[in-house]
Scaffold this motif. Structure first.
Motif, mmCIF file in Angstrom:
data_model
loop_
_atom_site.group_PDB
_atom_site.id
_atom_site.type_symbol
_atom_site.label_atom_id
_atom_site.label_comp_id
_atom_site.label_asym_id
_atom_site.label_seq_id
_atom_site.Cartn_x
_atom_site.Cartn_y
_atom_site.Cartn_z
ATOM 1 N N PRO A 12 0.813 -1.222 0.000
ATOM 2 C CA PRO A 12 0.000 0.000 0.000
ATOM 3 C C PRO A 12 0.850 1.278 0.000
ATOM 4 C CG PRO A 12 -0.973 -1.594 1.484
ATOM 5 C CD PRO A 12 0.358 -2.173 1.037
ATOM 6 N N TYR A 15 1.848 3.399 -3.215
ATOM 7 C CA TYR A 15 0.926 4.288 -3.924
ATOM 8 C C TYR A 15 1.522 5.683 -4.118
ATOM 9 C CZ TYR A 15 -3.071 7.005 -5.321
ATOM 10 O OH TYR A 15 -3.898 7.849 -6.019
ATOM 11 N N ASP A 16 2.097 6.248 -3.079
ATOM 12 C CA ASP A 16 2.618 7.611 -3.181
ATOM 13 C C ASP A 16 3.721 7.714 -4.229
ATOM 14 O OD1 ASP A 16 0.845 8.635 -1.254
ATOM 15 O OD2 ASP A 16 2.182 8.041 0.375
ATOM 16 N N ILE A 19 1.831 7.306 -7.806
ATOM 17 C CA ILE A 19 0.991 8.434 -8.206
ATOM 18 C C ILE A 19 1.831 9.689 -8.474
ATOM 19 C CG2 ILE A 19 0.324 9.512 -6.004
ATOM 20 C CD1 ILE A 19 -2.040 8.374 -8.836
ATOM 21 N N ARG A 36 -6.162 5.454 -4.772
ATOM 22 C CA ARG A 36 -5.400 4.734 -3.750
ATOM 23 C C ARG A 36 -5.993 3.355 -3.442
ATOM 24 N NH1 ARG A 36 -1.666 6.232 -0.002
ATOM 25 N NH2 ARG A 36 -1.906 8.414 -0.566
ATOM 26 N N ASP A 40 -4.375 -0.245 -1.896
ATOM 27 C CA ASP A 40 -4.824 -0.642 -0.565
ATOM 28 C C ASP A 40 -5.430 -2.044 -0.590
ATOM 29 O OD1 ASP A 40 -4.030 1.718 0.631
ATOM 30 O OD2 ASP A 40 -6.043 2.581 0.722
#
Length: 153
Positions: A12, A15-16, A19, A36, A40
């Motif tokens: 998870p 993601y940052d 993106i 997101r 997740d």
């Protein structure tokens, strides 16, 4: 020469990192297509490609909870500097392995009819290409559908 990327299951927290690069990698605003929730809830079936902790590519996919024979590739990205070196093929093959381990016999994906590069790539990867399918994702949102049968284990 492309670095030797290591493939690993996504987490998870990836993601940052993902993106932060998608709009640059696509050359347009595309981040809205990857909320997101995908990492997740589907990080175990998604893949990160990295070299020295640098993100080189990713694949976000999942085993369909509604179609027990199907897996779906939602989003794939490769850093433009490393395209054409087989990294996308490695990501797809990694996902095919995940799908087969999950007893899935087909992998599906979609794209827009204007995405000639995606259509050509999926054709080379052995996907059947159909469409455009009018209004597939709502009014005036046509899509090309991809499907690839997997060998049975």
């Amino acid at each position: 020469m492309a670095p030797d990327f290591r493939l690993r299951p996504a987490e998870p927290a990836d993601y940052d990192r993902v993106i932060a690069v998608v709009d640059d990698w696509w050359g347009r605003s595309i981040h809205g297509s990857l909320p997101r929730l995908f990492l997740d809830h589907f990080h175990r079936t998604s893949i990160i490609a990295e070299h020295d902790e640098r993100l080189g590519g990713f694949l976000v996919g999942f085993l369909s909870p509604s179609m027990p024979d199907a897996a779906y590739i939602h989003f794939v990205g490769v850093d433009p500097r490393f395209r054409g070196n087989g990294l996308a093929r490695r990501l797809y093959r990694g996902f095919f392995d995940i799908a087969q381990a999950g007893h899935r016999s087909v992998v599906r994906a979609i794209t827009s009819p204007q995405n000639d590069a995606s259509i050509a790539f999926h054709t080379k990867m052995g996907f059947t290409v159909t469409g455009p399918h009018p209004d597939y994702d709502g009014p005036s949102t046509d899509r090309i559908l991809f499907e690839r049968r997997l060998p049975t284990m």
